[in-house]
Design a protein around this motif. Sequence first.
Motif: not given
Lengths: 587, 475
Positions: B328-332
């Motif tokens: 459910e998304g990503q931290i880049m």
Amino acid sequence: MSQASETETTDGTGRIKSVSGPVVTAVDLDARMNDVVYVGDEGLMGEVIEIEGDVTTIQVYEETSGIAPGEPVENTGEPLTVDLGPGMLDAIYDGVQRPLDVLEEKMGSAFLDRGVDAPGIDLEKEWEFTPEVEAGDSVEPGDVVGVVPETVTIDHKVMVPPDYEGGVVESIEEGSFNVEEAVVTLENGEEVTMRQEWPVREKRPTVEKRTPREPLVSGQRILDGLFPIAKGGTAAIPGPFGSGKTVTQHSLAKFADADIVVYVGCGERGNEMTEVIEDFPELEDPKNGNSLMARTSLIANTSNMPVAARESCVYTGITIAEYYRDMGYDVALMADSTSRWAEAMREISSRLEEMPGEEGYPAYLAARLAEFYERAGYFENLNGTEGSVSAIGAVSPPGGDFSEPVTQNTLRIVKTFWALDADLAERRHFPAINWNESYSLYQEQLDPWFQENVAEDWSERRQWAVDTLDEEGELQEIVQLVGKDALPEDQQLTLEVARYLREGYLQQNAFIDVDMYCPPEKTYAILSTIQTYNDEAFDALDAGVPIEDITAIDAAPKLNRIATQEDWETYVAELKEELTEQLRSLY
Amino acid sequence: MKEYKTITEVSGPLVYAEVDEPIGYDEIVEIETPSGETKRGQVLESEEGIVAIQVFEGTTGIDRNASVRFLGETLKMPVTEDLLGRVLDGSGNPIDGGPEIVPDERRDIVGAAINPYSREYPEDFIQTGVSAIDGMNTLVRGQKLPIFSGSGLPHNDLALQIARQATVPEEEGEGDDGSEFAVIFGAMGITQEEANEFMEDFERTGALERSVVFMNLADDPAVERTVTPRLALTTAEYLAFDKGYHVLVVLTDMTNYCEALREIGAAREEVPGRRGYPGYMYTDLAQLYERAGRLKDRDGSVTQIPILTMPGDDDTHPIPDLTGYITEGQIMMDRPLHSQGVQPPVNVLPSLSRLMDDGIGEGLTRADHADVSDQMYAAYAEGEDLRDLVNIVGREALSERDNKYLDFADAFESQFVEQGFDTDRTIDETLELGWDLLSTLPKTELNRVDEELIEEHYREDAAAAGDEAEEVSAD
């Protein structure tokens, strides 16, 4: 095979030869291609996908851990079918039409156990049947014999199944019945119940397919305004992860002006389906204010559910959609995502050691996709009514690269293309639909409807918006090199207008109540206000007003706020006056 | 239990053995080498007469005389609340010298899928104390939010910071430290040094007593890595849904896990998918990532933070790509930001939290949260774009408006994202900081913020101060 009918074993029982993930082979099994079988001591549901000599290959719809060679395989002698009848709306199914709420109850756990079966529609529940024909009337296959109030929104038409012969009605009942009791008996002995079965891989018959002329109004400005889809049309939404495929699909499911919505969550996130289950009952149908679930049927095969059931879930969905179309309804089917379906085909195909086509997908990928989208359309039904199935498929191309096989094969079939763009998503421009790449081939056949029902000059205004955005695209390339201030004043003004088009018109906030649904009239009003600004501003520029003064007027930023106004009609009228006044006062 | 000495083929991590009884798919196998070593494995393919076994501890030392025992059950994880505070190896055996684990129950590690109907939609805000996450990509309880990183970037520090600081603010002060998370840490193929770093931090902060650590190190057998996350998640589900804990699962490094999948696929001579990874990798990863969430009528939750290093920092590589489609998304994490010294080097533009919208706002965080974050995204994106232009035409050639955006982008990185790995900011601090930055832009530019909120929060003095400063410098 339907879960509802008696599961008598009609043919010889075989036994398992080998097990490898979802693919099981059996020997001594007397089965036809695509027959449904029950595998192992636990009776896991599966489907025959290959027959070679005495060895039958089966794809199993449930987890196969612990299944061993030698265990029995029972054939039901029937292909994969769904139960069709009242009770499919306001329901949530897995990929083979087992109701998830019933499964929870039967398994007594939040986790999906295996070997548990449940009929697609409640067999006990009684429905109030009101006849529409009389004894002595002659009925044909597909004809409506009576009506059942299925939900507050939808009257369920009970029809003579398409595979019946039809004939003169001998007797007809009225009152409360469950779906298995005969409500109509024909003179030739055929009995019509409220429940039909239909094999999912076969399309339901119709008289003919017609050219769609009416838009499926989605309430999304960029879709209705620039790239409309028709009732009975097909559309693809490809986009990399995070670009808003699911939010767009959800918005369509909520606000599209279809009578019935079938939402197929194919290989996607569990929480997303939960969101739909929690949100939809509380949302209002924009057409009549009833609960949105009253027109919705959900099919959920989340990404961690067995892969074979993912392959079948889109078929289950479209068969249900066709059934409601037969009643004369406009049905919209959303499949999120068709890539997961294609990957399920690839996974099964690779376990069968078939010769792979492009990127490992089976060679029949294009054919399967075409077959699926061809089941959509605007039809004349057997009973003379008209109904439609619109199919909208999300595509999840790996790495966001649209040249991959699933996107490409889909684009060859569908007539509307809504290209989602990671770049727009990154700057939180939602819906992140790229206006340069997207297209709709329905525009021309739908224009008359918009001209008649919304505004005479609908198509001219749209063309103006498209031209302005195109021009902006070209100018932006120059701006990247020399900076905005180096452009001539009229081009700077075009950039300014295009910015309002992007921010005030194309962007739409799916999370704000007033903005999540935008009726076509409002879509038109926003566009025409921006064009008013454009026309007046260019007049001012021609009159010698410097560009800085034109862009500095304080009415202009209000263009971006029309979308979030409750009373947009008054706001637009006032804003148009204000814009004109302020710009004219400059010269 | 029958013993076979019928191994016909050993190839990479796979062993083929002839059998004369039916063996269940996925069943556990013990192989005893002639030197007396016992290795465990799992049935990958079962046919009449022959089975393919995937050996977890490596096939070294196995010969045709090794004996094979089928245990008649699939792989199980012994679970108990006493696991908290323990350190286990990648196969679930204690390696901390502590007492033997007495399980309450033994659970199948291939968790059954959660019925979507039984889930509850996650919407409890987790305060991680990291502005780039709390403010811009909010994490909620029951979410799966991976960190996309590259080799050499400080993803481990960020993961540790989150594990240390994560709380659910509203429950604070209710006693029973109800807001604290139990942390399950699943290490796959990380180096001993990295492992030490984690362990030291756990011990230093006292987090170990509410943690369960699974360690599969770089020199442990690769195949074991396919089991480690499943053991970790089985433990997490038990603690969350049976014992009512809020569990935070950190899995690192998923790239090593996928490499192990590829290794097994290659050994089985399967038709490979993209870049040699197996075609079923999506399904396989989904079976891990989807084991996060909340359930109706249960107290606990499982929140997942998988970490993966993108080969060549390429987010279209199959591993981050398939992950992004499931999570459910990503931290880049971002290399340029890292070299600028920004800690944590989170690039918010390609980062995303899909569950953010339902976890923030009035009553959850603050009424202005969504608008502030939206506006900052748009402004930072605009500033970023202008940077390219500045390189060509120089700052002087840009308008005053553009210059403000450039300044905003700089300040956003150096003040908002930058905070160090030890600073714990409350959501209020984060949002106020956001307003500090937004107030450097003219009010009319804040087109994504509700007018009332602008009146309430916009700092007139900040904008004026900004203007003055500019005038001075212009002189």
